[in-house]
Design a protein around this motif. Structure first.
Motif, PDB file in Angstrom:
ATOM      1  N   GLY A  73      -6.703  25.085 -31.105  1.00  0.00           N
ATOM      2  CA  GLY A  73      -5.675  24.590 -30.196  1.00  0.00           C
ATOM      3  C   GLY A  73      -4.652  23.694 -30.863  1.00  0.00           C
ATOM      4  N   GLU A  74      -4.645  23.671 -32.189  1.00  0.00           N
ATOM      5  CA  GLU A  74      -3.651  22.899 -32.929  1.00  0.00           C
ATOM      6  C   GLU A  74      -3.460  23.514 -34.306  1.00  0.00           C
ATOM      7  N   VAL A  75      -2.364  23.184 -34.943  1.00  0.00           N
ATOM      8  CA  VAL A  75      -2.075  23.719 -36.268  1.00  0.00           C
ATOM      9  C   VAL A  75      -1.672  22.577 -37.186  1.00  0.00           C
ATOM     10  N   THR A  76      -2.235  22.568 -38.382  1.00  0.00           N
ATOM     11  CA  THR A  76      -1.933  21.531 -39.373  1.00  0.00           C
ATOM     12  C   THR A  76      -1.116  22.139 -40.501  1.00  0.00           C
TER      13      THR A  76
ATOM     14  N   ARG B   6     -17.863  33.171 -20.258  1.00  0.00           N
ATOM     15  CA  ARG B   6     -16.672  32.617 -19.609  1.00  0.00           C
ATOM     16  C   ARG B   6     -15.992  33.672 -18.738  1.00  0.00           C
ATOM     17  N   LEU B   7     -15.884  34.882 -19.272  1.00  0.00           N
ATOM     18  CA  LEU B   7     -15.216  35.953 -18.536  1.00  0.00           C
ATOM     19  C   LEU B   7     -16.011  36.354 -17.296  1.00  0.00           C
ATOM     20  N   ALA B   8     -17.328  36.439 -17.433  1.00  0.00           N
ATOM     21  CA  ALA B   8     -18.177  36.802 -16.292  1.00  0.00           C
ATOM     22  C   ALA B   8     -18.085  35.753 -15.191  1.00  0.00           C
ATOM     23  N   ARG B   9     -18.072  34.470 -15.563  1.00  0.00           N
ATOM     24  CA  ARG B   9     -17.977  33.411 -14.568  1.00  0.00           C
ATOM     25  C   ARG B   9     -16.633  33.472 -13.834  1.00  0.00           C
ATOM     26  N   THR B  10     -15.559  33.796 -14.572  1.00  0.00           N
ATOM     27  CA  THR B  10     -14.241  33.912 -13.956  1.00  0.00           C
ATOM     28  C   THR B  10     -14.195  35.093 -12.992  1.00  0.00           C
ATOM     29  N   ILE B  11     -14.795  36.211 -13.389  1.00  0.00           N
ATOM     30  CA  ILE B  11     -14.826  37.386 -12.507  1.00  0.00           C
ATOM     31  C   ILE B  11     -15.591  37.071 -11.231  1.00  0.00           C
ATOM     32  N   ALA B  12     -16.710  36.367 -11.365  1.00  0.00           N
ATOM     33  CA  ALA B  12     -17.495  35.977 -10.187  1.00  0.00           C
ATOM     34  C   ALA B  12     -16.686  35.045  -9.280  1.00  0.00           C
ATOM     35  N   ASP B  13     -15.907  34.134  -9.879  1.00  0.00           N
ATOM     36  CA  ASP B  13     -15.058  33.242  -9.088  1.00  0.00           C
ATOM     37  C   ASP B  13     -14.021  34.042  -8.307  1.00  0.00           C
ATOM     38  N   LEU B  14     -13.421  35.035  -8.964  1.00  0.00           N
ATOM     39  CA  LEU B  14     -12.416  35.860  -8.302  1.00  0.00           C
ATOM     40  C   LEU B  14     -13.038  36.715  -7.206  1.00  0.00           C
TER      41      LEU B  14
ATOM     42  N   HIS C 155     -10.238  18.467 -15.161  1.00  0.00           N
ATOM     43  CA  HIS C 155      -9.199  19.494 -15.189  1.00  0.00           C
ATOM     44  C   HIS C 155      -9.614  20.683 -16.057  1.00  0.00           C
ATOM     45  N   SER C 156     -10.876  20.755 -16.419  1.00  0.00           N
ATOM     46  CA  SER C 156     -11.359  21.857 -17.243  1.00  0.00           C
ATOM     47  C   SER C 156     -11.452  23.147 -16.430  1.00  0.00           C
ATOM     48  N   LEU C 157     -11.304  24.261 -17.135  1.00  0.00           N
ATOM     49  CA  LEU C 157     -11.446  25.585 -16.543  1.00  0.00           C
ATOM     50  C   LEU C 157     -12.546  26.330 -17.281  1.00  0.00           C
ATOM     51  N   ASN C 158     -12.889  27.513 -16.791  1.00  0.00           N
ATOM     52  CA  ASN C 158     -13.923  28.302 -17.459  1.00  0.00           C
ATOM     53  C   ASN C 158     -13.588  28.537 -18.927  1.00  0.00           C
ATOM     54  N   ALA C 159     -12.297  28.678 -19.218  1.00  0.00           N
ATOM     55  CA  ALA C 159     -11.873  28.987 -20.584  1.00  0.00           C
ATOM     56  C   ALA C 159     -11.918  27.783 -21.506  1.00  0.00           C
ATOM     57  N   THR C 160     -11.874  26.569 -20.940  1.00  0.00           N
ATOM     58  CA  THR C 160     -11.746  25.379 -21.784  1.00  0.00           C
ATOM     59  C   THR C 160     -12.938  24.434 -21.721  1.00  0.00           C
ATOM     60  N   VAL C 161     -13.796  24.571 -20.725  1.00  0.00           N
ATOM     61  CA  VAL C 161     -14.941  23.670 -20.601  1.00  0.00           C
ATOM     62  C   VAL C 161     -15.897  23.896 -21.779  1.00  0.00           C
ATOM     63  N   SER C 162     -16.638  22.879 -22.160  1.00  0.00           N
ATOM     64  CA  SER C 162     -17.580  23.013 -23.269  1.00  0.00           C
ATOM     65  C   SER C 162     -18.661  24.033 -22.923  1.00  0.00           C
TER      66      SER C 162
END
Length: 257
Positions: free
Chosen positions: A71-74, A216-224, A172-179
């Motif tokens: 999520g960053e570039v050096t 992460r993808l499965a959890r998002t599909i279940a949410d939808l 403010h975390s989402l399925n894609a960003t939560v640990s």
């Protein structure tokens, strides 16, 4: 935008960047004698759309690997080292071959097998591994039925799902960003479901990164789907999405993360 010397007013909308496929690695990643942000940093918290992905050089595309992961570039230079944020959603589109008709039932492909292979290998395995899914599209006529769901309806549904995820994780975390630890603890996967995903990843020779993306993808599909618990159908759908990169045939390919 000020650091990149671009004139752009303040806006509440997330940024959208669409660099040309002939853009240099420096303009995409950032750098120069006096380092400045590239397209991936200008797309921070927004969308980076790479059209004609197969026309980008492989070296340039491979430079996306580390920013997509961290999520960053050096950028390091003799006089200074700077770090810019680059947490973006990548959406890409490409033809399956240089002429664009490989796998088509309507037009004849004029490319040699070597040309097709070289074109598709522009996107390396590590880059594909970092995509959530790849969608293969086929050509359609103007007379075909339009989608039954409008963009406004989709946006409302997505907004409801995002609110649900914020409430689940208490931030403010989402399925894609939560640990991963918190995802595994709160997403509602059963031991049998986790074992099933592990077996599929072993059989398909998928990496640990892919296994986490499946969760992460499965959890998002279940949410939808509107399900509070994890469903077997959501897991199966996520698995099918991950299998698609191995079926490169006909149409354009899209891959958001």
């Amino acid at each position: 935008y000020h650091l990149a010397r671009e004139k752009k007013g303040m806006s509440l909308r997330p940024p959208y960047r669409q660099p040309h496929h002939l853009a240099s690695a420096i303009s995409l990643i950032g750098g120069g004698t006096y380092p400045k942000p590239g397209e991936i940093s200008l797309a921070h918290r927004g969308v980076l759309f790479l059209d004609e992905l197969g026309e980008f050089s492989r070296k340039t595309l491979d430079m996306l690997r580390q920013p997509m992961e961290s999520g960053e570039v050096t950028i390091s230079r003799v006089k200074q080292t700077v770090t810019y944020p680059s947490s973006f959603t990548l959406i890409a589109a490409t033809n399956p071959c240089p002429c664009g008709y490989y796998g088509s039932r309507e037009r004849y492909c004029t490319c040699t097998p070597r040309q097709v292979t070289d074109y598709q290998l522009k996107v390396s395995g590590p880059i594909l591994d970092r995509l959530d899914f790849v969608l293969s599209l086929k050509s359609s006529g103007l007379q075909e039925k339009a989608a039954s769901e409008t963009s406004a309806e989709i946006r409302h549904r997505i907004g409801c799902v995002r609110s649900l995820q914020h409430e689940r994780y208490g931030s403010h975390s989402l399925n894609a960003t939560v640990s991963y630890q918190q995802l595994e603890r709160t997403a509602g996967f059963s031991e049998v479901q986790l074992q099933r995903i592990g077996i599929v990843c072993f059989e398909q020779k998928w990496s640990n990164r892919t296994q986490v993306k499946l969760l992460r993808l499965a959890r998002t599909i279940a949410d939808l789907q509107g399900s509070e618990t994890m469903t077997d159908s959501a897991i199966q759908e996520a698995i099918e999405w991950r299998k698609l990169p191995n079926v490169l045939q006909g149409g354009e390919h899209l891959g958001p993360t």
